[in-house]
Design a protein around this motif. Structure first.
Motif, short mmCIF file in Angstrom:
data_model
loop_
_atom_site.label_atom_id
_atom_site.label_comp_id
_atom_site.label_asym_id
_atom_site.label_seq_id
_atom_site.Cartn_x
_atom_site.Cartn_y
_atom_site.Cartn_z
N THR A 1 22.00 13.67 -16.45
CA THR A 1 21.88 14.75 -17.42
C THR A 1 22.23 16.12 -16.83
N HIS A 2 22.37 16.21 -15.50
CA HIS A 2 22.63 17.53 -14.91
C HIS A 2 24.09 17.76 -14.51
N PHE A 3 24.79 16.71 -14.07
CA PHE A 3 26.10 16.96 -13.46
C PHE A 3 27.24 16.67 -14.43
N GLU A 4 28.11 17.67 -14.56
CA GLU A 4 29.20 17.63 -15.54
C GLU A 4 30.07 16.39 -15.36
N PHE A 5 30.29 15.96 -14.09
CA PHE A 5 31.21 14.84 -13.86
C PHE A 5 30.67 13.52 -14.41
N LEU B 1 27.00 29.39 -7.80
CA LEU B 1 27.63 29.64 -9.10
C LEU B 1 26.54 30.03 -10.10
N THR B 2 26.71 31.20 -10.71
CA THR B 2 25.61 31.78 -11.49
C THR B 2 25.71 31.51 -12.99
N GLU B 3 26.73 30.80 -13.40
CA GLU B 3 26.89 30.57 -14.85
C GLU B 3 25.63 29.89 -15.40
N PRO B 4 25.04 30.46 -16.46
CA PRO B 4 23.84 29.83 -17.03
C PRO B 4 24.16 28.40 -17.45
N GLY B 5 23.31 27.46 -17.07
CA GLY B 5 23.51 26.06 -17.46
C GLY B 5 24.42 25.28 -16.53
N MET B 6 24.96 25.93 -15.48
CA MET B 6 25.81 25.21 -14.52
C MET B 6 24.99 24.09 -13.88
N HIS B 7 25.51 22.91 -13.84
CA HIS B 7 24.80 21.72 -13.36
C HIS B 7 23.44 21.59 -14.06
N GLY B 8 23.42 21.96 -15.34
CA GLY B 8 22.20 21.80 -16.13
C GLY B 8 21.05 22.67 -15.66
N GLU B 9 21.34 23.75 -14.92
CA GLU B 9 20.26 24.54 -14.32
C GLU B 9 20.47 26.03 -14.58
N TYR B 10 19.42 26.78 -14.42
CA TYR B 10 19.44 28.25 -14.58
C TYR B 10 18.83 28.83 -13.32
N VAL C 1 28.71 18.30 -5.60
CA VAL C 1 27.61 18.79 -6.45
C VAL C 1 27.36 20.26 -6.18
N ASP C 2 28.05 20.82 -5.18
CA ASP C 2 27.83 22.20 -4.73
C ASP C 2 26.49 22.29 -3.99
N ASN C 3 26.35 23.36 -3.22
CA ASN C 3 25.11 23.51 -2.44
C ASN C 3 23.89 23.57 -3.36
N GLN C 4 24.04 24.29 -4.49
CA GLN C 4 22.89 24.40 -5.39
C GLN C 4 22.53 23.03 -5.98
N CYS D 1 15.69 30.61 -7.05
CA CYS D 1 14.76 29.89 -7.92
C CYS D 1 15.54 29.03 -8.91
N PHE D 2 15.13 27.79 -9.04
CA PHE D 2 15.74 26.83 -9.97
C PHE D 2 14.78 26.71 -11.14
N LEU D 3 15.10 27.42 -12.23
CA LEU D 3 14.10 27.64 -13.27
C LEU D 3 13.78 26.36 -14.04
N LYS D 4 14.78 25.51 -14.27
CA LYS D 4 14.53 24.31 -15.08
C LYS D 4 13.87 23.22 -14.23
N ASN D 5 14.41 22.98 -13.04
CA ASN D 5 13.82 21.95 -12.18
C ASN D 5 12.51 22.42 -11.53
N ASP D 6 12.23 23.72 -11.66
CA ASP D 6 10.95 24.30 -11.25
C ASP D 6 10.66 24.17 -9.76
N PHE D 7 11.57 24.70 -8.96
CA PHE D 7 11.29 24.83 -7.53
C PHE D 7 12.09 26.03 -7.02
N SER D 8 11.78 26.46 -5.81
CA SER D 8 12.57 27.54 -5.23
C SER D 8 12.81 27.25 -3.76
N VAL D 9 13.83 27.90 -3.22
CA VAL D 9 14.24 27.66 -1.83
C VAL D 9 14.32 29.00 -1.13
N LYS D 10 13.79 29.04 0.08
CA LYS D 10 13.84 30.29 0.84
C LYS D 10 15.27 30.53 1.33
N TYR D 11 15.76 31.75 1.13
CA TYR D 11 17.06 32.13 1.70
C TYR D 11 16.97 33.59 2.14
#
Ligand SMILES: Cc1cc2nc3c(=O)[nH]c(=O)nc-3n(C[C@H](O)[C@H](O)[C@H](O)COP(=O)(O)OP(=O)(O)OC[C@H]3O[C@@H](n4cnc5c(N)ncnc54)[C@H](O)[C@@H]3O)c2cc1C
Length: 429
Positions: free
Chosen positions: A346-350, A51-60, A311-314, A69-79
């Motif tokens: 602070t990240h998950f809407e629920f 899900l690409t919505e900016p700020g979804m699960h507190g992340e970009y 929480v979704d895959n992301q 790339c998870f810009l706020k949590n500052d890590f990336s995953v190979k896909y």
């Protein structure tokens, strides 16, 4: 007591694999226990939309050179798999009228090949530090003063594993959460049955769309949804159609029978007349309120195991990454679990009551008859409304679309206007 490893990680879905990969990069040793025989396969239904919505699960998110790339949590995953971009989310009424939400500058979601993501995560694990046990089921967990003991069964062979900490990543219907008694204080909302078919040779007139078929004739208590996925050979697009059926009320419907009936006998049967079923997935999905404080003394509940719905895959990747870092800090005598608690809340809407409550008591088409949905969508079918795929906000977005048309609806269909207004009262109560 001598503990064999630093961690026991129960479950090798996206959260467990991410936790195993991250903890091995941090130099921690672990057991990774998975009940499936092959980690890079899945039989559980999953639409696999990022899900690409900016700020979804507190992340970009950003998508760069084979990496997510998870810009706020500052890590990336190979896909390294293919993507199918979804530009709109379409709801379709029983006779074919539409309500479309989407964006023009960037897709609302990117569908991945989940098996490839699992494969990429598995490749990131340093097997000199992580002992992977497949076809192995975790049956019990005991906490001791300075470690944990997990009882497992591997093809009929029973044994115990010991480690300093445990990361429970066993998914939304977590057995471990249940046996530890953590479901006792959670509210059970409902349980859903899901059946999904992966189809080839469909004729879908709305490409690059997440499609939901509304109305009781499609699903008496839920909805049928479908989307294109890049999961055929060489990234070929196949369609996955699912019946999501909350078990509400007296009647015992069969999700599979309803899905078969929809494919064969609905207004949309032509889309499927040459279709071939390539694969079948399914799941039972128990919807409970989230575990707000997802840890005990030496155990942390990661990803879907502590979530409302998912929480979704992301989100699972974010949880696995942060849980591994939290575990390292705990082992160094710092308050790592408290940091995870901060991240989780602070990240998950629920975990925000103001967002969870509308999804439970908010707007839903189940209150309307098929004819009423046909009428409502006849008012919207020529417009693309601004919106994303977001379970937490979509009800409000859709209600607002119809509230803007309230004067016309009041004149033409006063009983529908009354239902719309009752949702506003319910949400504001
Ligand atoms: C119908 C449906 C549609 C979805 N659509 C999307 C979507 O479009 N996009 C998205 O991002 N997410 C979607 N999700 C959610 C997504 O699948 C989950 O949020 C995600 O997989 C959570 O990852 P996880 O690692 O926490 O749990 P899981 O992926 O459930 O992994 C848990 C793992 O633990 C293993 N396990 C379970 N119990 C034990 C045990 N006792 N011992 C050993 N191993 C065990 C399981 O075999 C599994 O491999 C959907 C889910 C459903 C049901």
């Amino acid at each position: 007591m001598e503990y064999h490893k630093d961690l026991i990680i129960i479950g090798a879905g996206p959260s467990g694999l991410m936790a195993a990969a991250t903890s091995s990069k941090l130099g921690l040793t672990s057991y990774l226990i998975e009940k499936k025989s092959k980690i890079d396969t899945y039989k559980r239904s999953c639409c696999s939309m990022i899900l690409t919505e900016p700020g979804m699960h507190g992340e970009y998110l950003a998508f760069e050179n084979d990496r997510i790339c998870f810009l706020k949590n500052d890590f990336s995953v190979k896909y390294t798999g293919a993507y199918t971009d979804l530009w709109q989310s379409i709801r379709i009424s029983p006779s074919g009228n539409t309500l479309r939400l989407g964006r023009k500058a960037f897709p609302v979601a990117k569908v991945i090949n989940k098996a490839q993501l699992l494969r990429n995560l598995l490749d990131e694990i340093d097997e000199s530090l992580v002992e992977i046990l497949t076809s192995t089921v975790a049956g019990n967990l005991e906490e001791e003063d300075d470690g944990v003991i997990v009882s497992v069964v591997e093809k009929g062979r029973r044994f115990k594993l010991r480690a300093k900490l445990c990361l429970v990543c066993d998914g939304v219907n977590s057995h471990i959460v249940d046996i530890l008694g953590l479901n006792r204080n959670r509210k059970h909302f409902f349980t859903s049955k899901v059946v999904s078919y992966v189809l080839d040779k469909t004729k879908i007139p709305y490409p690059n769309s997440w499609i939901t078929f509304m109305g009781r004739s499609a699903s008496p208590t839920g909805a049928i949804y479908m989307l294109p996925k890049p999961i055929g050979e060489d990234g070929k697009i196949l369609y996955e159609i699912s019946q999501g059926l909350p078990l509400i009320g007296e009647k015992n419907y069969s999700a599979k029978a309803l899905l078969d009936n929809f494919i064969e006998n609905s207004h949309f049967s032509e889309w499927f007349e040459d279709a071939e079923i390539i694969d079948v997935h399914g799941t039972t999905h128990i919807m409970r309120s989230p575990i707000r404080k997802p840890f005990l003394k030496r155990t942390i509940f990661v990803g879907d195991s502590a979530a409302f719905m998912e929480v979704d895959n992301q989100g699972a990747l974010m949880c696995g990454f942060n849980a591994a870092k939290a575990a390292q800090k705990e082992l160094e005598g710092e308050k790592g679990f408290d940091e995870y608690y901060q991240f989780w809340n602070t990240h998950f809407e629920f975990n925000d009551e103001s967002l969870l409550s509308p999804i439970i008591k908010g707007f839903g088409f189940s209150a309307f008859s098929d004819d009423e949905i046909d009428y409502l969508f006849s008012l919207t079918q020529d417009t693309l409304y601004s919106g994303y795929v977001n379970h937490f906000t979509v009800g409000r977005v859709i209600l607002n679309i119809f509230l803007e048309k309230l004067p016309q609806i009041e004149k033409e269909k006063p009983e529908i206007a009354k239902k719309l207004k009752s949702f506003v009262e319910k949400i504001n109560s």
